[in-house]
Scaffold this motif. Structure first.
Motif, PDB file in Angstrom:
ATOM      1  N   GLY A 299       0.792  -1.215   0.000  1.00 33.57           N
ATOM      2  CA  GLY A 299       0.000   0.000   0.000  1.00 33.57           C
ATOM      3  C   GLY A 299       0.827   1.268   0.000  1.00 33.57           C
ATOM      4  N   LYS A 300       0.122   2.388   0.038  1.00 32.96           N
ATOM      5  CA  LYS A 300       0.795   3.693   0.005  1.00 32.96           C
ATOM      6  C   LYS A 300       0.023   4.686   0.856  1.00 32.96           C
ATOM      7  CE  LYS A 300       0.574   5.980  -3.846  1.00 32.96           C
ATOM      8  NZ  LYS A 300       0.839   6.383  -5.251  1.00 32.96           N
ATOM      9  N   GLY A 301       0.727   5.374   1.748  1.00 30.29           N
ATOM     10  CA  GLY A 301       0.104   6.403   2.560  1.00 30.29           C
ATOM     11  C   GLY A 301      -0.430   5.873   3.878  1.00 30.29           C
ATOM     12  N   ILE A 302      -1.228   6.697   4.541  1.00 33.41           N
ATOM     13  CA  ILE A 302      -1.762   6.347   5.858  1.00 33.41           C
ATOM     14  C   ILE A 302      -2.924   5.370   5.730  1.00 33.41           C
ATOM     15  CG2 ILE A 302      -2.802   7.285   7.958  1.00 33.41           C
ATOM     16  CD1 ILE A 302      -1.303   9.880   7.444  1.00 33.41           C
ATOM     17  N   GLY A 303      -3.740   5.531   4.702  1.00 36.82           N
ATOM     18  CA  GLY A 303      -4.824   4.587   4.462  1.00 36.82           C
ATOM     19  C   GLY A 303      -5.889   4.601   5.535  1.00 36.82           C
ATOM     20  N   LEU A 304      -6.426   5.773   5.839  1.00 35.85           N
ATOM     21  CA  LEU A 304      -7.440   5.884   6.879  1.00 35.85           C
ATOM     22  C   LEU A 304      -8.723   5.183   6.428  1.00 35.85           C
ATOM     23  CD1 LEU A 304      -6.953   9.658   7.777  1.00 35.85           C
ATOM     24  CD2 LEU A 304      -5.859   7.660   8.814  1.00 35.85           C
TER      25      LEU A 304
END
Length: 353
Positions: A299-304
């Protein structure tokens, strides 16, 4: 003084970042500190900007902090480029649909969710809170796209109505509930026939934090500094106790599913659903000890994935065994018909053309 404050921030950030090793059954309150990791991460980033602006030689302190906290940072906020999904990969979608309530935005919550699922056309849909009082009509709609549909009601009483469901184009061979103590939550394993393989998909709704609307409102007030100072310690402690108690109950549930995945490791296994726990937690860490965290790996980023204000965390997760390779695990924020966002992931059974 500023250098000392930065060093103290780095030390606490590291301790918090690696707190996911703490079993809530042994130290309930200590297991809650992982939620504060982004605050220390942000504070260290602000120190970095400060030193680069006013005294660049001191920038080594926050840089060293980021280096020492690389593992929890990569878990909380992985950075992977998009991957090419190979032919034959399975598209999985995991989504807590909040009992099709529409997130207080849509009167026709079920239709909004249904149309979204039809447009995404996943091979396997795992739904949490797949609960309603008109099941036969729901199945009739889902059967337009998904040939095989099954739902297990976890609880149906005056206090709660919860269910786990699977909707898929693969034949369902069997269903098995994983036993553990919980009043309204649960984990269900569905065995699917995928070509010549048997795929085990475990859908989960683990113990929630049981915060009511008043608790959530007080939490927001604490964050915004709107609560009277004398009340903050007592209210904060009450919130922490509720979180700690939920963490302790959840740890036993996580262990039950982890052991189930280990016992069936001869099959490709997917474990997904609403974990009700953030990335820096024992829940995620324990499951990642046996399985691959698909978001952390691809994945990529924080992924809230939980979209309520002041409670924005990635609490929905997808894991897979080493007989599967994950690709492009992502949180899809384009649908807001629930208090969760769905998680999408592509998985390829190893050795399968």
């Amino acid at each position: 003084m500023l250098a000392g404050a930065n060093i103290a921030t780095v030390v606490v950030m590291c301790l918090v970042g690696y707190s996911d090793r703490v079993n809530p059954a042994d130290h309930p309150l200590l297991s809650t500190v992982g939620m504060t990791f982004p605050f220390f991460l942000l504070a260290n980033l602000l120190f970095l900007f400060f030193w680069l602006t006013f005294k660049w030689r001191m920038a080594w302190i926050p840089i060293a902090g980021f280096f020492l906290s690389y593992v929890p940072i990569s878990i909380y906020m992985p950075i992977h480029p998009a991957q090419d999904v190979p032919d034959g990969a399975i598209k999985l979608l995991s989504y807590n649909v909040c009992a099709y309530g529409g997130n207080y935005k849509y009167d026709n919550g079920f239709e909004v969710v249904r149309d979204y699922l039809f447009s995404e056309a996943p091979d396997i849909v795992c739904l949490q809170e797949d609960a309603d009082s008109w099941r036969r009509y729901v199945f009739k709609d889902y059967e337009q796209t998904f040939a095989y549909n099954d739902t297990l009601v976890l609880s149906k009483n005056s206090e709660s109505f919860n269910a786990l469901g699977i909707h898929t184009r693969f034949p369902i061979v069997r269903r098995e509930r994983i036993p553990y103590a919980s009043q309204a939550n649960g984990s269900v394993a569905w065995w699917l026939k995928v070509g010549g393989d048997t795929l085990v998909v475990v859908n989960n709704h683990f113990e929630s934090c049981h915060l009511n609307s008043a608790d959530r409102r007080q939490y927001r007030q604490i964050l915004k500094g709107e609560m009277e100072r004398d009340s903050v310690p007592a209210e904060s402690r009450l919130l922490l106790i509720k979180l700690a108690e939920a963490n302790a109950r959840r740890s036993a549930q996580i262990e039950a599913v982890r052991r189930y995945a280990e016992a069936h490791s001869r099959y490709p296994v997917i474990v997904c659903g609403d974990f009700n726990d953030n990335p820096i937690s024992y829940s995620r860490h324990a499951m990642a000890g046996t399985l691959t965290d698909c978001f952390v790996a691809t994945g990529k980023g924080i992924g809230l994935s939980f979209n309520q204000k002041a409670f924005s965390f990635r609490i929905d997760h997808v894991f897979c065994s080493d007989r599967l390779t994950p690709y492009n695990c992502t949180v899809d924020r384009k649908i807001d018909a629930s208090d969760h966002y769905p998680v999408l992931c592509w998985l390829k059974i190893n050795g399968k053309e």
